[in-house]
Design an enzyme around this catalytic site. Structure first.
Site, short mmCIF file in Angstrom:
data_model
loop_
_atom_site.label_atom_id
_atom_site.label_comp_id
_atom_site.label_asym_id
_atom_site.label_seq_id
_atom_site.Cartn_x
_atom_site.Cartn_y
_atom_site.Cartn_z
N ALA A 33 0.87 -1.16 0.00
CA ALA A 33 0.00 0.00 0.00
C ALA A 33 0.92 1.23 0.00
CB ALA A 33 -0.89 -0.01 1.23
N GLU B 89 -0.89 -8.96 -0.50
CA GLU B 89 -2.29 -9.20 -0.09
C GLU B 89 -3.22 -9.17 -1.31
OE1 GLU B 89 -2.13 -6.11 3.05
OE2 GLU B 89 -2.97 -7.66 4.33
N GLY C 91 0.63 -4.78 1.00
CA GLY C 91 -0.65 -4.80 0.30
C GLY C 91 -0.55 -5.38 -1.11
#
Ligand code: DAK
Length: 257
Positions: free
Chosen positions: A65, A111, A108
């Site tokens: 992220a 993920e 992220g």
């Protein structure tokens, strides 16, 4: 539809999304996750699309992220705005999604790859959840999904230290479906996506639902669900076509709706 953080294309019955923030190693900011959801919405609605492929660059699938976007955030603002809350929609899709990963898939980014149905990795890929090094923890399902895949020992080893693993370790412990040479990644992943898109849409989507049940409930409930899906598939024209084609010794031609 124009996108600033993605390249979105169609190759036959495959929808191809390329994450495209090269200046930030495809770090996922709010705009990117919103655009990704818009692109996936379009592919879900489009009857011509049977499978979606998500990829990044040779250097990074996505390096996490966007830390620069997150750095100054505070609670309760993140809670009230449900900051990053839209990520999980990627995992709710009904059509199959393959992640083709080269280079860094961190935080992220990892993920996001884990939200896809399976990962095909280039031999250059590296996977990790290094959030602990930033004083935070993963928040987009990485702890749950990684631990289910690799077990408690390896998950703890990776999560508590923030270390990453290479593509071969990822294949050994069941994180990726297979590893291919980096310069063949897109071709191999596209070939796989085209094969899936050529199958019965109903059967493919039912299979995805059945596999996802494995993580959601008991074995008895999963077996019952799978059997009901199996029985329901006999109501589809694709079952008649698939079995009829086998008996006639010809290639099956499945409907596209
Ligand atoms: N965010 C923002 N910018 C990033 C970035 C990131 N995650 N990763 C790289 N960049 C930027 C760098 O700042 C640099 O920008 P400039 O300095 O040129 O402006 C540019 O990309 C190139 O990076 P490097 O110069 O660092 O490149 P190197 O090859 O030297 O190193 C690297 C590559 C991947 C090892 C390194 O960039 C790195 O360590 N990056 C950070 C990796 C990381 O810590 N990722 C985890 C972030 S935390 C949630 C959803 C998601 C999350 C949480 C909750 N919910 C739904 C609730 C996820 C959290 C995270 O992912």
């Amino acid at each position: 539809m124009t996108y600033q953080t993605l390249l979105v294309e169609q190759a036959g019955a495959v929808g191809l999304v390329t994450l495209n923030r090269p200046e930030a190693l495809n770090a996922i900011n709010t705009q990117l996750i919103d655009e990704l959801n818009q692109a996936l919405d379009g592919f879900e609605r489009d009857p011509a699309i049977g499978c979606v492929l998500v990829t990044g660059s040779a250097k990074a699938f996505a390096a996490g992220a966007d830390v620069k976007e997150m750095a100054t955030l505070c609670f309760p603002g993140t809670y009230l705005d449900d900051f990053l809350g839209r990520w999980d929609r990627v995992a709710q899709r009904r059509k199959p999604i393959i992640a083709a990963v080269a280079g860094h898939a961190l935080g992220g980014g990892f993920e996001l790859a884990l939200m896809c149905d399976f990962i095909i990795a280039a031999d250059s890929a590296r996977f990790g959840l290094p959030e602990v090094k930033l004083g935070v923890i993963p928040g987009a399902g990485g702890v749950q999904r990684l631990t289910r895949l690799v077990g408690r020992a390896k998950a703890m080893d990776m999560l508590l230290s923030g270390r990453s693993m290479d593509a071969f370790e990822a294949e050994r412990c069941g994180v990726v479906a297979r590893v291919v040479p980096a310069d063949e990644l897109l071709e191999e992943a596209m070939d796989s996506a085209q094969r899936i898109a050529a199958q019965s849409r109903t059967a493919v989507m039912m299979l995805k639902e059945c596999v996802n049940r494995v993580d959601e409930g008991s074995l008895a409930e999963g077996l019952r669900f799978e059997r009901r899906m199996f029985q329901a598939v006999f109501a589809t024209p694709d079952q008649k076509e698939g079995m009829g084609a086998f008996i006639d010794k010809r290639k099956a031609e499945f409907g596209k709706a």
